[in-house]
Design a protein around this motif. Structure first.
Motif, PDB file in Angstrom:
ATOM      1  N   GLN A   1       9.658 -21.496  -2.303  1.00  0.00           N
ATOM      2  CA  GLN A   1      10.425 -20.790  -1.284  1.00  0.00           C
ATOM      3  C   GLN A   1       9.650 -19.556  -0.835  1.00  0.00           C
ATOM      4  OE1 GLN A   1      13.406 -21.080   0.428  1.00  0.00           O
ATOM      5  NE2 GLN A   1      12.917 -19.120   1.375  1.00  0.00           N
ATOM      6  N   ALA A   2       9.681 -19.285   0.458  1.00  0.00           N
ATOM      7  CA  ALA A   2       9.061 -18.061   0.956  1.00  0.00           C
ATOM      8  C   ALA A   2       9.865 -16.854   0.488  1.00  0.00           C
ATOM      9  CB  ALA A   2       8.996 -18.088   2.476  1.00  0.00           C
ATOM     10  N   GLY A   3       9.233 -16.016  -0.320  1.00  0.00           N
ATOM     11  CA  GLY A   3       9.808 -14.732  -0.713  1.00  0.00           C
ATOM     12  C   GLY A   3       9.075 -13.664   0.070  1.00  0.00           C
ATOM     13  N   ARG A   4       9.638 -13.269   1.189  1.00  0.00           N
ATOM     14  CA  ARG A   4       8.887 -12.454   2.150  1.00  0.00           C
ATOM     15  C   ARG A   4       8.855 -10.984   1.734  1.00  0.00           C
ATOM     16  NH1 ARG A   4       9.842 -14.051   8.164  1.00  0.00           N
ATOM     17  NH2 ARG A   4      11.438 -12.442   8.023  1.00  0.00           N
ATOM     18  N   GLY A   5       7.650 -10.409   1.806  1.00  0.00           N
ATOM     19  CA  GLY A   5       7.467  -8.997   1.543  1.00  0.00           C
ATOM     20  C   GLY A   5       7.131  -8.266   2.826  1.00  0.00           C
ATOM     21  N   TYR A   6       7.521  -7.004   2.901  1.00  0.00           N
ATOM     22  CA  TYR A   6       7.280  -6.171   4.079  1.00  0.00           C
ATOM     23  C   TYR A   6       6.415  -4.978   3.697  1.00  0.00           C
ATOM     24  CZ  TYR A   6      10.888  -8.582   6.820  1.00  0.00           C
ATOM     25  OH  TYR A   6      11.613  -9.525   7.504  1.00  0.00           O
ATOM     26  N   SER A   7       5.672  -4.463   4.680  1.00  0.00           N
ATOM     27  CA  SER A   7       4.922  -3.239   4.445  1.00  0.00           C
ATOM     28  C   SER A   7       4.702  -2.499   5.757  1.00  0.00           C
ATOM     29  CB  SER A   7       3.572  -3.525   3.773  1.00  0.00           C
ATOM     30  OG  SER A   7       2.660  -4.124   4.685  1.00  0.00           O
ATOM     31  N   PHE A   8       4.317  -1.244   5.626  1.00  0.00           N
ATOM     32  CA  PHE A   8       3.911  -0.418   6.771  1.00  0.00           C
ATOM     33  C   PHE A   8       3.022   0.688   6.221  1.00  0.00           C
ATOM     34  CE2 PHE A   8       7.997   1.054   5.187  1.00  0.00           C
ATOM     35  CZ  PHE A   8       7.791   2.413   4.991  1.00  0.00           C
ATOM     36  N   THR A   9       2.332   1.385   7.097  1.00  0.00           N
ATOM     37  CA  THR A   9       1.496   2.496   6.660  1.00  0.00           C
ATOM     38  C   THR A   9       1.934   3.779   7.355  1.00  0.00           C
ATOM     39  OG1 THR A   9      -0.193   2.030   8.340  1.00  0.00           O
ATOM     40  CG2 THR A   9      -0.506   1.047   6.176  1.00  0.00           C
ATOM     41  N   VAL A  10       1.698   4.891   6.657  1.00  0.00           N
ATOM     42  CA  VAL A  10       2.001   6.217   7.197  1.00  0.00           C
ATOM     43  C   VAL A  10       0.822   7.132   6.899  1.00  0.00           C
ATOM     44  CG1 VAL A  10       4.498   5.971   6.973  1.00  0.00           C
ATOM     45  CG2 VAL A  10       3.174   6.926   5.067  1.00  0.00           C
ATOM     46  N   SER A  11       0.763   8.263   7.592  1.00  0.00           N
ATOM     47  CA  SER A  11      -0.294   9.237   7.326  1.00  0.00           C
ATOM     48  C   SER A  11      -0.078   9.868   5.961  1.00  0.00           C
ATOM     49  CB  SER A  11      -0.298  10.320   8.406  1.00  0.00           C
ATOM     50  OG  SER A  11      -0.609   9.766   9.665  1.00  0.00           O
ATOM     51  N   GLY A  12      -1.170  10.126   5.280  1.00  0.00           N
ATOM     52  CA  GLY A  12      -1.062  10.764   3.974  1.00  0.00           C
ATOM     53  C   GLY A  12      -2.289  10.498   3.141  1.00  0.00           C
ATOM     54  N   ALA A  13      -3.017  11.549   2.800  1.00  0.00           N
ATOM     55  CA  ALA A  13      -4.223  11.397   1.976  1.00  0.00           C
ATOM     56  C   ALA A  13      -3.828  11.403   0.506  1.00  0.00           C
ATOM     57  CB  ALA A  13      -5.213  12.518   2.285  1.00  0.00           C
ATOM     58  N   ILE A  14      -3.349  10.268   0.045  1.00  0.00           N
ATOM     59  CA  ILE A  14      -2.898  10.124  -1.339  1.00  0.00           C
ATOM     60  C   ILE A  14      -3.884   9.232  -2.078  1.00  0.00           C
ATOM     61  CG2 ILE A  14      -1.037   9.253  -2.812  1.00  0.00           C
ATOM     62  CD1 ILE A  14       0.906   9.967  -0.592  1.00  0.00           C
ATOM     63  N   ASP A  15      -4.370   9.693  -3.220  1.00  0.00           N
ATOM     64  CA  ASP A  15      -5.442   8.985  -3.917  1.00  0.00           C
ATOM     65  C   ASP A  15      -4.946   7.909  -4.873  1.00  0.00           C
ATOM     66  OD1 ASP A  15      -7.403  10.503  -2.665  1.00  0.00           O
ATOM     67  OD2 ASP A  15      -7.303  12.085  -4.184  1.00  0.00           O
ATOM     68  N   HIS A  16      -3.726   8.039  -5.364  1.00  0.00           N
ATOM     69  CA  HIS A  16      -3.245   7.146  -6.418  1.00  0.00           C
ATOM     70  C   HIS A  16      -2.149   6.209  -5.908  1.00  0.00           C
ATOM     71  CE1 HIS A  16      -5.260   9.118  -9.874  1.00  0.00           C
ATOM     72  NE2 HIS A  16      -5.195  10.183  -9.093  1.00  0.00           N
ATOM     73  N   PRO A  17      -2.143   4.973  -6.402  1.00  0.00           N
ATOM     74  CA  PRO A  17      -0.997   4.098  -6.123  1.00  0.00           C
ATOM     75  C   PRO A  17       0.260   4.656  -6.793  1.00  0.00           C
ATOM     76  CG  PRO A  17      -2.858   2.889  -7.070  1.00  0.00           C
ATOM     77  CD  PRO A  17      -3.145   4.325  -7.257  1.00  0.00           C
ATOM     78  N   VAL A  18       1.399   4.346  -6.195  1.00  0.00           N
ATOM     79  CA  VAL A  18       2.677   4.831  -6.709  1.00  0.00           C
ATOM     80  C   VAL A  18       3.630   3.647  -6.811  1.00  0.00           C
ATOM     81  CG1 VAL A  18       4.639   6.370  -6.319  1.00  0.00           C
ATOM     82  CG2 VAL A  18       2.335   7.091  -5.634  1.00  0.00           C
ATOM     83  N   TYR A  19       4.360   3.572  -7.920  1.00  0.00           N
ATOM     84  CA  TYR A  19       5.312   2.488  -8.142  1.00  0.00           C
ATOM     85  C   TYR A  19       6.659   3.078  -8.510  1.00  0.00           C
ATOM     86  CZ  TYR A  19       7.060  -1.998 -10.052  1.00  0.00           C
ATOM     87  OH  TYR A  19       7.773  -3.144 -10.314  1.00  0.00           O
ATOM     88  N   PHE A  20       7.697   2.658  -7.782  1.00  0.00           N
ATOM     89  CA  PHE A  20       9.076   2.997  -8.102  1.00  0.00           C
ATOM     90  C   PHE A  20       9.782   1.713  -8.537  1.00  0.00           C
ATOM     91  CE2 PHE A  20       8.006   5.992  -4.549  1.00  0.00           C
ATOM     92  CZ  PHE A  20       7.958   7.154  -5.300  1.00  0.00           C
ATOM     93  N   PRO A  21       9.716   1.347  -9.816  1.00  0.00           N
ATOM     94  CA  PRO A  21      10.273   0.065 -10.251  1.00  0.00           C
ATOM     95  C   PRO A  21      11.753  -0.093  -9.945  1.00  0.00           C
ATOM     96  CG  PRO A  21       8.821   0.950 -11.934  1.00  0.00           C
ATOM     97  CD  PRO A  21       9.015   2.030 -10.923  1.00  0.00           C
ATOM     98  N   ALA A  22      12.527   0.975 -10.095  1.00  0.00           N
ATOM     99  CA  ALA A  22      13.965   0.854  -9.857  1.00  0.00           C
ATOM    100  C   ALA A  22      14.277   0.581  -8.392  1.00  0.00           C
ATOM    101  CB  ALA A  22      14.684   2.118 -10.319  1.00  0.00           C
ATOM    102  N   ARG A  23      13.408   1.036  -7.497  1.00  0.00           N
ATOM    103  CA  ARG A  23      13.589   0.774  -6.065  1.00  0.00           C
ATOM    104  C   ARG A  23      12.775  -0.447  -5.620  1.00  0.00           C
ATOM    105  NH1 ARG A  23      15.505   5.769  -3.685  1.00  0.00           N
ATOM    106  NH2 ARG A  23      16.520   6.856  -5.422  1.00  0.00           N
ATOM    107  N   ARG A  24      11.946  -0.957  -6.528  1.00  0.00           N
ATOM    108  CA  ARG A  24      11.097  -2.115  -6.248  1.00  0.00           C
ATOM    109  C   ARG A  24      10.203  -1.884  -5.038  1.00  0.00           C
ATOM    110  NH1 ARG A  24      15.537  -3.706  -8.981  1.00  0.00           N
ATOM    111  NH2 ARG A  24      15.398  -5.493 -10.397  1.00  0.00           N
TER     112      ARG A  24
END
Length: 413
Positions: free
Chosen positions: A274-297
């Motif tokens: 089944q297609a489990g579709r993911g969404y994304s977008f980009t915004v301005s911001g010079a951030i060096d590290h990935p960030v994960y909010f597991p509770a918000r997924r």
């Protein structure tokens, strides 16, 4: 064993995403001439707009026990990461019933044990691509993982304990503040640095992999849809492109992501995808590290000098248009967590269809039709597991022996 009396000399790979191109690259490395066919183009599907996380330590089963309480709430929450459209669609609801049936602690542990051998190969497989001439590179970096409550943090640590119990090492250290890594994130009370993982810029990486495949002599045909696959007695396999056009080779690999059932189901591959579709977008911001909010997924990552924010598991058809409400749902869910970013000035809004199986395991190996193989069903883990998949499947195709790491992923299970 291979149905052919001798080692295959030519191969067709259907699909020019990470999984298909990695398989093509490894087949070439074993001396096989490859033609790649894709209905749209290189990295045109879920290989482009994802978060680019190479996180084998997080490549765990999607169906886990908390789904029993989370899913009913999500159906009533327009901002929830899980979204199931309310419509009469018996096939989708059958899929969901089988999927949630795997959300038990015992099944999670068994599935995690099956995923661990390929998880452990994932980063080494990326190093192999780099050493073999793929120009793009991966980058090891600490991930910020942040929570609003001790209950949320405890649930995440429990999952990582299960990953480690299955045989991986997942370095995690407590931070005094989220500000230690990412000042733009709200100062949440429970923050950790997750180590031992990497990131890539997924679209450019897959394009670089395609360049390496071309440089080795492959032909990449785009804008063509494979309508059928058939065996040609004594002459390998042939694919139908319509209007009397065909391509033929000794073997074929179907790596068409969420569209896999269209070609694979007639070949004996019965596990629903089944297609489990993911969404994304980009915004301005010079951030060096990935960030994960597991509770918000929600997963965030540096991308070409900006910041990509990705989330949502939306069960719709793979070709349905982007739903702006799902972008808004991601924005609403993290606005308070990212006060340092302007989430209303977005670019590159994207949706991609990830191929999710009911049992949480990929489909990698031979079909019922001799000479035809599948490589798909990775769910959210196609990027991290794509190169390892290509290596293992190329071994199976060229030797006729199924590698131990692939045995749980038998497409005919």
């Amino acid at each position: 064993m291979n149905s052919h009396a001798s080692r295959p000399r030519t191969a067709l790979v259907i699909g020019a995403g990470m999984v298909g191109l990695a398989t093509a690259w490894h087949l070439q490395r074993r001396g096989i001439d490859v033609t790649v066919i894709d209905r749209t183009g290189v990295a045109a599907g879920s290989s482009w707009g994802n978060a680019g996380w190479l996180t084998p330590g997080l490549a765990m089963p999607l169906a886990e026990p908390s789904l029993w309480t989370y899913a009913p709430r999500a159906l009533l929450d327009p901002n929830a990461a899980l979204h199931i459209p309310v419509r009469l669609q018996p096939r989708l609801w059958r899929f969901l019933l089988r999927f949630i049936g795997h959300a038990t602690a015992r099944t999670w542990r068994r599935t995690m044990a099956d995923l661990t051998p390929i998880d452990r190969l994932a980063l080494d497989a990326y190093d192999e691509l780099r050493a073999g001439g793929v120009a793009a590179r991966s980058r090891e970096i600490d991930f910020l993982v942040a929570f609003e409550s001790v209950r949320q943090a405890r649930a995440f640590r429990h999952e990582l304990a299960g990953v480690e119990a299955a045989g991986q090492q997942v370095p995690l250290r407590r931070l005094d503040s989220t500000q230690e890594l990412v000042p733009q994130v709200a100062d949440l009370p429970y923050a950790y640095a997750l180590g031992g993982q990497r990131i890539i810029e997924p679209g450019p990486f897959v394009e670089s992999l395609a360049d390496a495949v071309r440089d080795r002599g492959a032909k990449i045909i785009t804008g063509e849809t494979v309508r059928d696959v058939e065996q040609v007695p004594g002459a390998g396999v042939r694919v139908d492109l319509g209007n009397g056009r065909t391509e033929a080779a000794d073997v074929a690999v179907l790596a068409t992501g969420a569209w896999l059932p269209e070609l694979a189901r007639p070949l004996g591959v019965r596990t629903p995808v089944q297609a489990g579709r993911g969404y994304s977008f980009t915004v301005s911001g010079a951030i060096d590290h990935p960030v994960y909010f597991p509770a918000r997924r929600v997963a965030c990552t540096p991308y070409q000098g900006r910041f990509r924010i990705a989330g949502t598991m939306e069960f719709r058809g793979p070709d349905e248009p982007l739903q702006p409400r799902r972008i808004n749902a991601i924005v609403n869910s993290v606005r308070d967590l990212l006060p340092g970013l302007d989430l209303d000035r977005r670019s590159d809004e994207w949706v991609g269809s990830r191929p999710v199986t009911t049992d949480g395991l990929p489909l990698i190996g031979a079909t019922r039709l001799p000479g035809v193989y599948v490589a798909g069903g990775h769910g959210m883990w196609g990027i991290v597991l794509g190169p390892a998949t290509g290596r293992l499947l190329a071994d199976q195709i060229t030797t006729g022996t199924v590698p131990e790491a692939l045995r749980p992923f038998n497409p005919l299970r």
